[in-house]
Design an enzyme around this catalytic site. Structure first.
Site, PDB file in Angstrom:
ATOM      1  N   SER A 165       0.931  -1.159  -0.146  1.00  0.00           N
ATOM      2  CA  SER A 165      -0.057   0.015  -0.105  1.00  0.00           C
ATOM      3  C   SER A 165       0.822   1.304  -0.104  1.00  0.00           C
ATOM      4  O   SER A 165       2.018   1.083   0.605  1.00  0.00           O
ATOM      5  CB  SER A 165      -0.709  -0.019   1.448  1.00  0.00           C
ATOM      6  OG  SER A 165      -1.408   0.990   1.241  1.00  0.00           O
ATOM      7  N   TYR A 221      -1.931  -1.042  10.748  1.00  0.00           N
ATOM      8  CA  TYR A 221      -2.185  -1.545   9.563  1.00  0.00           C
ATOM      9  C   TYR A 221      -0.853  -0.852   8.640  1.00  0.00           C
ATOM     10  O   TYR A 221      -0.296  -1.440   7.626  1.00  0.00           O
ATOM     11  CB  TYR A 221      -3.348  -0.757   9.057  1.00  0.00           C
ATOM     12  CG  TYR A 221      -3.605  -0.777   7.435  1.00  0.00           C
ATOM     13  CD1 TYR A 221      -3.737  -2.242   7.005  1.00  0.00           C
ATOM     14  CD2 TYR A 221      -3.367   0.251   6.759  1.00  0.00           C
ATOM     15  CE1 TYR A 221      -3.769  -2.363   5.774  1.00  0.00           C
ATOM     16  CE2 TYR A 221      -3.562  -0.015   5.341  1.00  0.00           C
ATOM     17  CZ  TYR A 221      -3.851  -1.370   4.617  1.00  0.00           C
ATOM     18  OH  TYR A 221      -3.840  -1.409   3.353  1.00  0.00           O
TER      19      TYR A 221
END
Ligand SMILES: NC(=O)c1ccc[n+]([C@@H]2O[C@H](COP(=O)([O-])OP(=O)(O)OC[C@H]3O[C@@H](n4cnc5c(N)ncnc54)[C@H](OP(=O)(O)O)[C@@H]3O)[C@@H](O)[C@H]2O)c1
Length: 266
Positions: free
Chosen positions: A141, A154
């Site tokens: 990401s 995360y």
């Protein structure tokens, strides 16, 4: 060769980017094995792909939070006469909230899925990936380039995915195994709802569709690229991030996630 037929294994193929990746790989002639917990969704996607004339994908229902997931997947493949040529580690989830306030067990489960399972599945099939001159596509990401107050665990898992995959790209090159890390920005999928955001993300300049992200990832992997950040604006942002002082980045992300949390509370 051992008589096993080569397949592309895609985790998280029951929703979002994983579904788009499955369609792209199938369109390009790859036989597939679809992995996730929601078996009904995997079966529906397998039927859809078979209806286009592609080979019907294998379906493997597995929970990547479990420590035996890689073994379960390997055994399911072998039982059906298949072994991985490409391993696509796409399954993952995030949680919005401060780390001290969020449920600790859920955050550790996120580490299990986003990092532990991805690591084991990247390493478990290297011999067969090399035999079939295939590779690994790991979904990271843009969050992997930043510290992420408000989504701390995360962001940290995605920093791991980025670092691990880049290193593996270098280590496995001599064996003819391609390794690419795909680093999307915001993508409208079920991710936001799973992360605890009731509203779906408002599309911004960095938002890309799951289809575009999957196409870019597929192309990057086939070209043997180390890292793919889909979208021009996204690429520019990741370049800028690398030149920015860490203190400033922390403040920017903190403010953005803080705004998200207060929007949730109103
Ligand atoms: N959407 C974004 O904005 C965005 C941005 C950057 C990166 N990413 C990354 O892209 C990847 C895919 O996310 P997405 O946006 O497509 O999210 P999504 O629509 O929520 O899909 C997540 C997929 O992961 C699977 N998964 C989650 N936990 C699992 C578990 N314990 N065992 C097996 N499978 C599991 C889900 O399947 P089941 O629930 O059926 O098991 C589902 O297929 C993730 O790694 C995410 O971090 C997303």
């Amino acid at each position: 060769m051992n008589g096993l037929r080569p397949v592309t294994v895609i985790t998280g193929a029951s929703a979002g980017i994983g579904v788009a990746l499955a369609r792209v790989f199938a369109r390009n002639g790859h036989a597939l094995a679809l992995v996730a917990r929601r078996e009904d969704r995997l079966r529906a996607l397998a039927d859809e792909i078979a209806a286009t004339g592609s080979p019907k994908p294998l379906v493997i229902a597995a929970d990547l939070q479990r420590s035996d997931a890689a073994r379960v997947i390997g055994e399911a493949l072998a039982a059906q006469g298949a072994e991985p040529q490409f391993m696509v580690n796409n399954a993952g989830f995030g949680l919005v909230g401060t780390a001290a306030a969020l449920d600790r067990g859920e955050q550790l489960a996120m580490i299990d899925v986003n990092m532990r399972a991805l690591t084991e599945l990247s390493l478990a099939f290297v011999d067969s990936l090399a035999r079939h001159r295939g590779g690994i596509l790991n979904v990271g990401s843009m969050a992997g380039f930043l510290p992420g107050p408000g989504m701390a665990v995360y962001y940290a898992t995605k920093a791991y995915v980025l670092s691990f995959s880049e290193a593996l790209h270098s280590e496995l090159k001599s064996r003819g195994v391609r390794v690419t890390v795909l680093c999307p920005g915001p993508v409208p999928t079920e991710f936001a709802a799973r992360a605890g955001l009731s509203d779906s993300m408002a599309p911004g300049i960095l938002t890309q569709s799951a289809e575009r992200v999957a196409e870019a990832g597929y192309r990057g992997l086939m070209q043997g690229r180390r890292m793919i950040v889909p979208g021009l604006a996204n690429k520019l942002v990741t370049l800028l991030i690398r030149g920015f002082p860490r203190r400033l980045l922390l403040a920017i992300v903190d403010r953005r996630q803080g705004r998200r949390r207060s929007a949730q509370q109103t």
